[in-house]
Design a protein around this motif. Structure first.
Motif, short mmCIF file in Angstrom:
data_model
loop_
_atom_site.label_atom_id
_atom_site.label_comp_id
_atom_site.label_asym_id
_atom_site.label_seq_id
_atom_site.Cartn_x
_atom_site.Cartn_y
_atom_site.Cartn_z
N SER A 29 -16.12 18.51 60.09
CA SER A 29 -15.72 19.84 59.65
C SER A 29 -16.49 20.34 58.43
CB SER A 29 -14.21 19.87 59.34
OG SER A 29 -13.90 18.98 58.28
N CYS A 30 -17.22 19.46 57.77
CA CYS A 30 -17.98 19.85 56.57
C CYS A 30 -19.47 19.68 56.83
CB CYS A 30 -17.55 19.01 55.37
SG CYS A 30 -15.83 19.18 54.92
N ALA A 31 -19.92 20.26 57.94
CA ALA A 31 -21.30 20.06 58.37
C ALA A 31 -22.31 20.58 57.36
CB ALA A 31 -21.51 20.73 59.73
N GLY A 32 -21.92 21.52 56.50
CA GLY A 32 -22.87 22.09 55.55
C GLY A 32 -23.10 21.23 54.32
N LEU A 33 -22.34 20.14 54.15
CA LEU A 33 -22.48 19.30 52.97
C LEU A 33 -23.55 18.23 53.19
CD1 LEU A 33 -18.77 18.70 51.89
CD2 LEU A 33 -20.32 20.52 51.19
N SER A 34 -24.15 17.79 52.11
CA SER A 34 -25.11 16.70 52.18
C SER A 34 -24.36 15.38 52.34
CB SER A 34 -25.96 16.66 50.91
OG SER A 34 -25.15 16.28 49.80
N ARG A 35 -25.11 14.31 52.57
CA ARG A 35 -24.49 12.99 52.69
C ARG A 35 -23.78 12.59 51.40
NH1 ARG A 35 -28.16 9.04 56.49
NH2 ARG A 35 -28.46 10.52 58.21
N ALA A 36 -24.42 12.87 50.27
CA ALA A 36 -23.80 12.54 48.98
C ALA A 36 -22.51 13.32 48.77
CB ALA A 36 -24.78 12.80 47.84
N GLU A 37 -22.51 14.61 49.13
CA GLU A 37 -21.31 15.45 48.97
C GLU A 37 -20.20 14.99 49.91
OE1 GLU A 37 -23.25 19.08 49.76
OE2 GLU A 37 -23.97 19.36 47.71
N LEU A 38 -20.57 14.60 51.13
CA LEU A 38 -19.57 14.07 52.06
C LEU A 38 -18.95 12.79 51.50
CD1 LEU A 38 -21.40 14.59 55.47
CD2 LEU A 38 -19.28 15.70 54.77
N ALA A 39 -19.78 11.93 50.93
CA ALA A 39 -19.27 10.68 50.37
C ALA A 39 -18.29 10.95 49.23
CB ALA A 39 -20.43 9.80 49.89
N LYS A 40 -18.62 11.90 48.36
CA LYS A 40 -17.71 12.24 47.26
C LYS A 40 -16.39 12.80 47.80
CE LYS A 40 -21.31 13.22 43.82
NZ LYS A 40 -21.94 14.28 43.00
N THR A 41 -16.49 13.64 48.82
CA THR A 41 -15.28 14.22 49.41
C THR A 41 -14.39 13.15 49.99
OG1 THR A 41 -16.45 16.28 49.91
CG2 THR A 41 -14.42 15.85 51.15
N VAL A 42 -14.98 12.22 50.74
CA VAL A 42 -14.19 11.12 51.33
C VAL A 42 -13.56 10.27 50.23
CG1 VAL A 42 -14.35 8.99 52.67
CG2 VAL A 42 -15.47 11.07 53.49
N CYS A 43 -14.33 9.96 49.18
CA CYS A 43 -13.78 9.18 48.07
C CYS A 43 -12.59 9.86 47.43
CB CYS A 43 -14.86 8.94 47.02
SG CYS A 43 -16.08 7.68 47.45
N GLU A 44 -12.70 11.18 47.22
CA GLU A 44 -11.59 11.93 46.61
C GLU A 44 -10.34 11.84 47.48
OE1 GLU A 44 -13.14 13.95 43.01
OE2 GLU A 44 -11.16 13.67 43.85
N LEU A 45 -10.52 12.04 48.79
CA LEU A 45 -9.36 12.08 49.68
C LEU A 45 -8.72 10.71 49.84
CD1 LEU A 45 -10.74 14.48 52.41
CD2 LEU A 45 -8.96 14.98 50.74
N LEU A 46 -9.51 9.65 49.83
CA LEU A 46 -8.98 8.30 50.03
C LEU A 46 -8.67 7.59 48.72
CD1 LEU A 46 -11.19 6.96 52.98
CD2 LEU A 46 -9.02 8.20 53.07
N GLY A 47 -9.01 8.23 47.59
CA GLY A 47 -8.76 7.59 46.31
C GLY A 47 -9.60 6.34 46.11
N TRP A 48 -10.83 6.35 46.62
CA TRP A 48 -11.71 5.18 46.54
C TRP A 48 -12.46 5.25 45.22
CZ3 TRP A 48 -15.97 3.67 50.64
CH2 TRP A 48 -16.24 2.30 50.52
N ARG A 49 -12.00 4.52 44.23
CA ARG A 49 -12.51 4.63 42.86
C ARG A 49 -12.73 3.25 42.25
NH1 ARG A 49 -11.94 9.71 40.73
NH2 ARG A 49 -10.69 11.16 41.94
#
Length: 298
Positions: A29-49
């Motif tokens: 659903s976020c096809a316009g984001l780069s790989r780095a931006e996708l990774a940050k988004t996934v980290c935020e949603l999953l709380g991977w810190r």
């Protein structure tokens, strides 16, 4: 690909089936984001810190690429790196040129339409309008995001502004005091807070009560759209208002609550390098009854 064949662990973390499905949904659903931006988004949603609170962006990107290589999802092509210090180029087209003044009451121009930015044409228009006319310019949002183009319907369908929601600030003292959560609750529930990171009405638009009505409609719409996009139902909106430029009247007219000021460090300044630089008003908008209690106790 069956989930049984998908690698379920990486860098010491085990991923549940629901988390894997969420990861694939975000990538699709976020096809316009780069790989780095996708990774940050996934980290935020999953709380991977990490233990210090920073996102495990590198590990997440490597895991996404592993999921891509096994065929579970398809990542966008790797972006060519821009030279260090270069800025995002803002296009200038006829769509973004100033128009005749629009003056009157909001009733004369309604109904309002908030159109989610999905395709490339809308993304280019959003970037141009924000880049040319917002005092902070255009910058890629940190983490998850939803963008809207705002249109009026009368006397014709015309764009009048832009709204963007994105991931919340990691820490914000005034907000955190209002919620009253401890570290455990903040870490667990932070992604149920959404930041209104850009709000723009075009400079030739002077329609009475338009700003507060856009904010009210956006608050209703983002609850639904954020849940659909990211699988998380927000319960609180936050925003920052530069008191040297704006009074925040339209936010208060839309029932946002002013709860204090920032230290001026910036929303992601964890190294305390910018303390006191640009303090801003902190305003919150609860999306449900007892929002603070939900964020403390969920």
């Amino acid at each position: 690909m069956p989930l049984d064949d998908v690698p379920r662990s990486f860098a010491g973390r085990e991923f549940a089936a629901g988390e894997l499905e969420l990861i694939r949904e975000v990538v699709e659903s976020c096809a316009g984001l780069s790989r780095a931006e996708l990774a940050k988004t996934v980290c935020e949603l999953l709380g991977w810190r990490r233990c210090n609170g920073s996102l495990k962006g590198l590990e997440c990107r490597q895991y996404l690429e592993q999921l891509d290589s096994c065929g579970y999802l398809r990542l966008p092509a790797k972006h060519r790196r821009r030279p260090l210090g270069s800025s995002t180029r803002i296009p200038k087209t006829c769509q973004g040129e100033p128009e005749a003044d629009m003056v009157g009451s909001v009733e004369e121009f309604g109904p309002l339409v908030l159109q989610e930015v999905r395709d490339g044409e809308d993304r280019h228009l959003f970037r141009e309008l924000v880049g040319r006319y917002h005092y902070q310019g255009y910058a890629v949002a940190y983490g998850a995001q939803l963008c809207y183009l705002v249109f009026v319907s009368q006397p014709q369908h015309r764009v009048v502004g832009c709204v963007r929601f994105s991931s919340p600030a990691w820490r914000m003292s005034a907000r955190d005091r209002w919620i009253g959560w401890d570290e455990s609750a903040r870490s667990r529930n932070l992604q149920r807070v959404v930041n209104n990171s850009r709000f723009l009405l075009l400079p030739w638009v002077r329609i009475r009560n338009l700003a507060s009505q856009v904010l009210s409609q956006a608050a209703r719409q983002v609850v639904v759209d954020w849940r659909v996009r990211y699988g998380v139902e927000p319960v609180l909106l936050e925003t920052l208002v530069d008191a040297q430029r704006f009074s925040g009247t339209c936010y208060r007219a839309a029932n946002w609550i002013e709860v204090g000021v920032t230290t001026g460090r910036g929303r992601m300044d964890r190294a305390h390098r910018r303390h006191g630089a640009l303090p801003k008003k902190v305003l919150l908008y609860p999306l449900c009854r007892d929002a603070a209690r939900h964020l403390r106790e969920s």
